[in-house]
Scaffold this motif. Structure first.
Motif, PDB file in Angstrom:
ATOM      1  N   ASN A   8      64.073   3.311  55.318  1.00 61.64           N
ATOM      2  CA  ASN A   8      63.335   3.363  54.053  1.00 61.64           C
ATOM      3  C   ASN A   8      62.153   4.307  54.051  1.00 61.64           C
ATOM      4  OD1 ASN A   8      65.079   1.388  53.063  1.00 61.64           O
ATOM      5  ND2 ASN A   8      63.732  -0.288  53.668  1.00 61.64           N
ATOM      6  N   HIS A   9      61.556   4.555  55.233  1.00 65.62           N
ATOM      7  CA  HIS A   9      60.368   5.412  55.272  1.00 65.62           C
ATOM      8  C   HIS A   9      60.674   6.778  55.870  1.00 65.62           C
ATOM      9  CE1 HIS A   9      56.185   6.566  55.614  1.00 65.62           C
ATOM     10  NE2 HIS A   9      56.304   6.735  56.939  1.00 65.62           N
TER      11      HIS A   9
ATOM     12  N   PRO B  72      69.080   7.722  57.983  1.00 65.81           N
ATOM     13  CA  PRO B  72      70.035   6.612  58.015  1.00 65.81           C
ATOM     14  C   PRO B  72      70.849   6.531  59.312  1.00 65.81           C
ATOM     15  CG  PRO B  72      70.760   8.330  56.498  1.00 65.81           C
ATOM     16  CD  PRO B  72      69.351   8.661  56.867  1.00 65.81           C
ATOM     17  N   LYS B  73      71.178   7.671  59.916  1.00 65.75           N
ATOM     18  CA  LYS B  73      71.950   7.590  61.166  1.00 65.75           C
ATOM     19  C   LYS B  73      71.135   6.923  62.272  1.00 65.75           C
ATOM     20  CE  LYS B  73      73.071  11.989  61.283  1.00 65.75           C
ATOM     21  NZ  LYS B  73      73.679  13.265  61.739  1.00 65.75           N
ATOM     22  N   GLY B  74      69.871   7.276  62.371  1.00 70.34           N
ATOM     23  CA  GLY B  74      69.007   6.630  63.363  1.00 70.34           C
ATOM     24  C   GLY B  74      68.812   5.161  63.053  1.00 70.34           C
TER      25      GLY B  74
ATOM     26  N   ASN C 188      57.598  -5.730  57.411  1.00 73.78           N
ATOM     27  CA  ASN C 188      58.022  -6.775  56.484  1.00 73.78           C
ATOM     28  C   ASN C 188      57.187  -6.793  55.211  1.00 73.78           C
ATOM     29  OD1 ASN C 188      60.020  -7.631  58.229  1.00 73.78           O
ATOM     30  ND2 ASN C 188      58.766  -9.219  59.179  1.00 73.78           N
ATOM     31  N   LEU C 189      55.919  -6.390  55.315  1.00 74.35           N
ATOM     32  CA  LEU C 189      55.028  -6.349  54.154  1.00 74.35           C
ATOM     33  C   LEU C 189      55.171  -5.055  53.355  1.00 74.35           C
ATOM     34  CD1 LEU C 189      51.891  -7.815  55.952  1.00 74.35           C
ATOM     35  CD2 LEU C 189      53.113  -8.908  54.052  1.00 74.35           C
ATOM     36  N   GLY C 190      55.988  -4.129  53.850  1.00 76.22           N
ATOM     37  CA  GLY C 190      56.192  -2.863  53.151  1.00 76.22           C
ATOM     38  C   GLY C 190      55.125  -1.829  53.419  1.00 76.22           C
ATOM     39  N   HIS C 191      54.274  -2.052  54.411  1.00 82.09           N
ATOM     40  CA  HIS C 191      53.228  -1.083  54.761  1.00 82.09           C
ATOM     41  C   HIS C 191      53.814  -0.089  55.768  1.00 82.09           C
ATOM     42  CE1 HIS C 191      50.458  -3.472  52.509  1.00 82.09           C
ATOM     43  NE2 HIS C 191      50.404  -4.471  53.376  1.00 82.09           N
ATOM     44  N   TYR C 192      54.741   0.729  55.294  1.00 84.33           N
ATOM     45  CA  TYR C 192      55.513   1.589  56.194  1.00 84.33           C
ATOM     46  C   TYR C 192      54.667   2.670  56.858  1.00 84.33           C
ATOM     47  CZ  TYR C 192      59.646  -0.533  54.012  1.00 84.33           C
ATOM     48  OH  TYR C 192      60.594  -1.411  53.562  1.00 84.33           O
ATOM     49  N   ARG C 193      53.755   3.276  56.103  1.00 86.45           N
ATOM     50  CA  ARG C 193      52.970   4.370  56.678  1.00 86.45           C
ATOM     51  C   ARG C 193      52.104   3.869  57.824  1.00 86.45           C
ATOM     52  NH1 ARG C 193      47.973   6.193  55.827  1.00 86.45           N
ATOM     53  NH2 ARG C 193      47.669   4.793  54.046  1.00 86.45           N
ATOM     54  N   ALA C 194      51.484   2.708  57.642  1.00 85.97           N
ATOM     55  CA  ALA C 194      50.658   2.141  58.712  1.00 85.97           C
ATOM     56  C   ALA C 194      51.529   1.757  59.907  1.00 85.97           C
ATOM     57  CB  ALA C 194      49.890   0.934  58.192  1.00 85.97           C
ATOM     58  N   ALA C 195      52.692   1.174  59.625  1.00 87.02           N
ATOM     59  CA  ALA C 195      53.588   0.771  60.714  1.00 87.02           C
ATOM     60  C   ALA C 195      54.085   1.974  61.497  1.00 87.02           C
ATOM     61  CB  ALA C 195      54.770  -0.014  60.154  1.00 87.02           C
TER      62      ALA C 195
ATOM     63  N   VAL D 206      63.805  -4.188  66.862  1.00 86.78           N
ATOM     64  CA  VAL D 206      64.667  -3.060  66.494  1.00 86.78           C
ATOM     65  C   VAL D 206      65.177  -3.208  65.060  1.00 86.78           C
ATOM     66  CG1 VAL D 206      65.349  -2.479  68.848  1.00 86.78           C
ATOM     67  CG2 VAL D 206      66.698  -4.139  67.579  1.00 86.78           C
ATOM     68  N   PHE D 207      65.278  -4.426  64.545  1.00 91.24           N
ATOM     69  CA  PHE D 207      65.618  -4.591  63.132  1.00 91.24           C
ATOM     70  C   PHE D 207      64.518  -3.982  62.269  1.00 91.24           C
ATOM     71  CE2 PHE D 207      65.830  -6.731  59.048  1.00 91.24           C
ATOM     72  CZ  PHE D 207      67.198  -6.697  58.759  1.00 91.24           C
ATOM     73  N   ALA D 208      63.246  -4.271  62.613  1.00 93.04           N
ATOM     74  CA  ALA D 208      62.128  -3.679  61.873  1.00 93.04           C
ATOM     75  C   ALA D 208      62.120  -2.153  62.018  1.00 93.04           C
ATOM     76  CB  ALA D 208      60.809  -4.273  62.359  1.00 93.04           C
ATOM     77  N   LEU D 209      62.433  -1.661  63.209  1.00 93.51           N
ATOM     78  CA  LEU D 209      62.530  -0.205  63.390  1.00 93.51           C
ATOM     79  C   LEU D 209      63.630   0.380  62.502  1.00 93.51           C
ATOM     80  CD1 LEU D 209      62.089  -0.026  67.268  1.00 93.51           C
ATOM     81  CD2 LEU D 209      60.633   1.154  65.598  1.00 93.51           C
ATOM     82  N   GLY D 210      64.724  -0.364  62.364  1.00 92.74           N
ATOM     83  CA  GLY D 210      65.790   0.098  61.483  1.00 92.74           C
ATOM     84  C   GLY D 210      65.349   0.168  60.037  1.00 92.74           C
ATOM     85  N   ILE D 211      64.652  -0.864  59.563  1.00 90.17           N
ATOM     86  CA  ILE D 211      64.161  -0.869  58.176  1.00 90.17           C
ATOM     87  C   ILE D 211      63.218   0.299  57.938  1.00 90.17           C
ATOM     88  CG2 ILE D 211      62.743  -2.149  56.529  1.00 90.17           C
ATOM     89  CD1 ILE D 211      65.481  -3.361  56.797  1.00 90.17           C
ATOM     90  N   LEU D 212      62.286   0.522  58.875  1.00 85.25           N
ATOM     91  CA  LEU D 212      61.330   1.620  58.731  1.00 85.25           C
ATOM     92  C   LEU D 212      62.046   2.970  58.746  1.00 85.25           C
ATOM     93  CD1 LEU D 212      58.200   2.246  58.697  1.00 85.25           C
ATOM     94  CD2 LEU D 212      58.456   2.680  61.143  1.00 85.25           C
ATOM     95  N   THR D 213      62.989   3.122  59.654  1.00 85.67           N
ATOM     96  CA  THR D 213      63.707   4.392  59.784  1.00 85.67           C
ATOM     97  C   THR D 213      64.546   4.680  58.552  1.00 85.67           C
ATOM     98  OG1 THR D 213      63.766   4.069  62.185  1.00 85.67           O
ATOM     99  CG2 THR D 213      65.283   5.692  61.273  1.00 85.67           C
TER     100      THR D 213
END
Length: 593
Positions: free
Chosen positions: A502-503, A507-509, A464-471, A493-500
């Protein structure tokens, strides 16, 4: 207290099962030292027929003098008594109208006082113990300091409701005891019982739950659900309902069908109001007054009523300053203590037994209300230290406190969480290190449930904070511990979707994760009011459509967005901004909807 689980398969005892009556040999499940001097080692026998466990060599203790010290009573009032847990069974029956209510083994009398204050019932208790004598005096309750050996001991009139909470496990003749209880019930009345659940006697159960559950030296029998149902049936009750509630069994029995519903839960609003009323009438710098105020602080914080919780915290802070000279506004001073007391009297001479909990919830307020994460971190460090010190003292006398154990580990889990905003890589490293952390005094490991929860929360906030690499470093850990359903699954799983999306640029995953989040929201039993459903039900579908469009799967993207633009009847309304974004996506990508 050491529990010896390494019992050979040939270790047996000859003793009849108190629940089902089976007379065959019983295997020995474990051995443990008694909490009653001279502390003999007690074998715990296990009935192979019904799963009930019992201590066949136990001698009846003297309950009139058990825990008869001022420090033990102070611990119970300030921290140990789960008033909400005690009061919740009462909601299984119709609480309206005047009732004659009897509680056997009422202890200090919190449930009696709750029923009298909140429901207006006529109440009576029976308990010969030290705590009951104090409750009779401090709360002005009608508590008879006797054992219930005959229905006449309860008085001349029968009762509409009888509660026997955490008593039957102490009884050496349970059938005879239940026969007496039947004799105090009015026609159509209900008997409610709670007792430890033998199903929780496994090595994985945390010590803060296991030691109170066993209470070696005091608990004679620990019933399984099957065994408890069998015992109640043998006692002659016509209608029996037994449910498992974590490490506790709850039962409602009667001679008339449909008199209780054990699925009903405590009305926490009425509970908070009760705590507030009692807090106004009892001085804060007493164990009872401090205990009421601490529990109210806890409830208000859990309810997200942070302004009310901050106001409720002030009398606690002032009481600790008046009674012990503690300045809870400076938790760093507690961390600087060198020597800690090593016994109950010494600990209570320096601090309240609820010190861990007070510090923990002050930390939550510093974090969630004031936004002061550095100060919250110090509160959590002090809470973990204070909690472990108090638990060490309790374990020395064969006891423990599950809530304090829980808060210690919650505090330790919150410490890396607070780093997510400014030091995301360190937050990830410390979150992963939690699994191998050993508590400094007791040498315990974090319970798996708390570890998984802490790591999930850190992961979601990092995303949520946009720290994708750390997440991203937490993904394998988080994915391996996903629940099968519920609000936690939806948010994770919503957060996993955002990370998958944007980072990881997959998109299929990402679409698979978003679909799973949407389905989890749909399956919530309270989806119309659940905060997570309000937040994610439709955004997850919007993001699924976006991810599928990015993957070039236009037909599937259109199908997902069609479910948002023309939702099925009975679903919550689609927020205007989400609908507008979906319409824009359809137009810009020319999706078939």
């Amino acid at each position: 207290m050491n529990i010896d689980w390494n019992i050979g398969s040939n270790a047996t005892v000859e003793a009849p099962c108190p629940a089902c009556g089976d007379a065959g040999p019983k295997s020995v499940r474990l051995r443990v030292g008694s909490g009653v001097p001279p502390h003999p080692e007690l074998p715990l026998a296990l009935c192979g027929g019904c799963g009930t466990a019992f201590f066949p060599t136990l001698e009846p203790p003297e309950y009139e003098t058990a825990n008869a010290t001022e420090a033990a009573l102070a611990f119970y009032l300030e921290q140990g008594a789960g008033i909400d847990v005690m009061a919740e069974p009462l909601f299984a029956v119709d609480t309206t109208g005047g009732k004659r209510y009897l509680e056997i083994g009422c202890g200090f009398g919190f449930s009696l006082d709750f029923a009298r204050t909140v429901f207006g019932w006529t109440v009576r208790g029976i308990d010969p113990g030290f705590a009951a004598r104090s409750g009779r005096e401090l709360l002005g309750l009608d508590i008879a300091p006797i054992y219930l050996n005959d229905p006449a001991d309860a008085g001349p009139e029968p009762f509409d409701l009888v509660l026997c909470s955490e008593v039957v496990e102490h009884v050496f003749d349970p059938l005879g005891f239940l026969s007496v209880l039947r004799g105090v019930l009015a026609p159509g009345a209900t008997l409610l019982l709670t007792t430890p659940n033998a199903g929780a006697i496994v090595p994985e159960t945390p010590p803060g739950i296991m030691l109170p559950l066993l209470s070696p030296g005091y608990h004679a029998t620990l019933y399984s659900r099957q065994g408890f149902e069998t015992l109640l049936r043998r006692a002659g009750f016509a209608f029996i309902s037994v449910v498992e509630h974590g490490p506790t069994l709850r039962a409602a029995v009667s001679m008339t069908e449909g008199t209780a519903d054990l699925s009903r839960r405590l009305d926490r609003g009425r509970y908070i109001a009760y705590l507030g009323e009692r807090s106004q009438s009892i001085p804060a710098a007493t164990p009872l007054g401090l205990g009421y105020r601490y529990r109210r602080l806890k409830e208000l914080t859990h309810a997200g009523r942070f302004d009310d919780a901050r106001e409720a915290a002030q009398p606690l802070i002032e009481a600790c300053r008046e009674r012990w000279g503690l300045d809870l506004d400076k938790p760093e001073e507690i961390l600087a203590w060198g020597e800690w007391p090593s016994d109950m009297d010494g600990f209570h001479g320096r601090a309240p037994f609820s010190l861990c909990g007070i510090l923990y919830f002050l930390g939550m307020l510093a974090w969630l209300q004031a936004g002061d994460r550095a100060r919250a971190r110090t509160f959590f460090q002090a809470a973990a230290e204070a909690g472990e010190r108090s638990r060490a003292i309790l374990q020395n006398i064969g006891a423990d406190d599950g809530e304090t154990e829980e808060l210690c580990w919650q505090a330790r889990g919150n410490i890396p969480h607070l780093l997510a905003w400014d030091k995301p890589d360190q937050a990830t490293a410390e979150a992963l290190r939690l699994g191998s952390l050993t508590s400094p005094l007791l040498g315990e490991r974090i319970p798996g449930r708390i570890l998984e929860d802490a790591q999930r929360k850190i992961f979601v906030d990092l995303v949520n904070l946009g720290h994708y690499r750390a997440a991203d470093s937490l993904v394998p850990t988080v994915e391996s511990a996903l629940p099968e359903s519920g609000a936690v699954l939806a948010s994770t799983v919503f957060a996993l979707g955002i990370l998958t999306l944007n980072h990881r640029k997959a998109p299929k995953g990402a679409a698979v994760f978003f679909a799973r989040a949407h389905r989890a929201c749909l399956e919530l039993p309270d989806r119309d009011t659940a905060p997570i459903a309000q937040a994610l039900l439709w955004p997850s579908l919007l993001h699924q459509g976006q991810a599928l469009a990015n993957a070039g799967r236009r037909e599937e993207a259109g199908e997902a967005l069609r479910g948002l633009l023309t939702p099925e009847a009975g679903l919550p309304p689609v927020p205007t901004d989400v609908r507008t974004r979906a319409e824009q996506l359809v137009r810009s990508q020319r999706l078939p909807v």
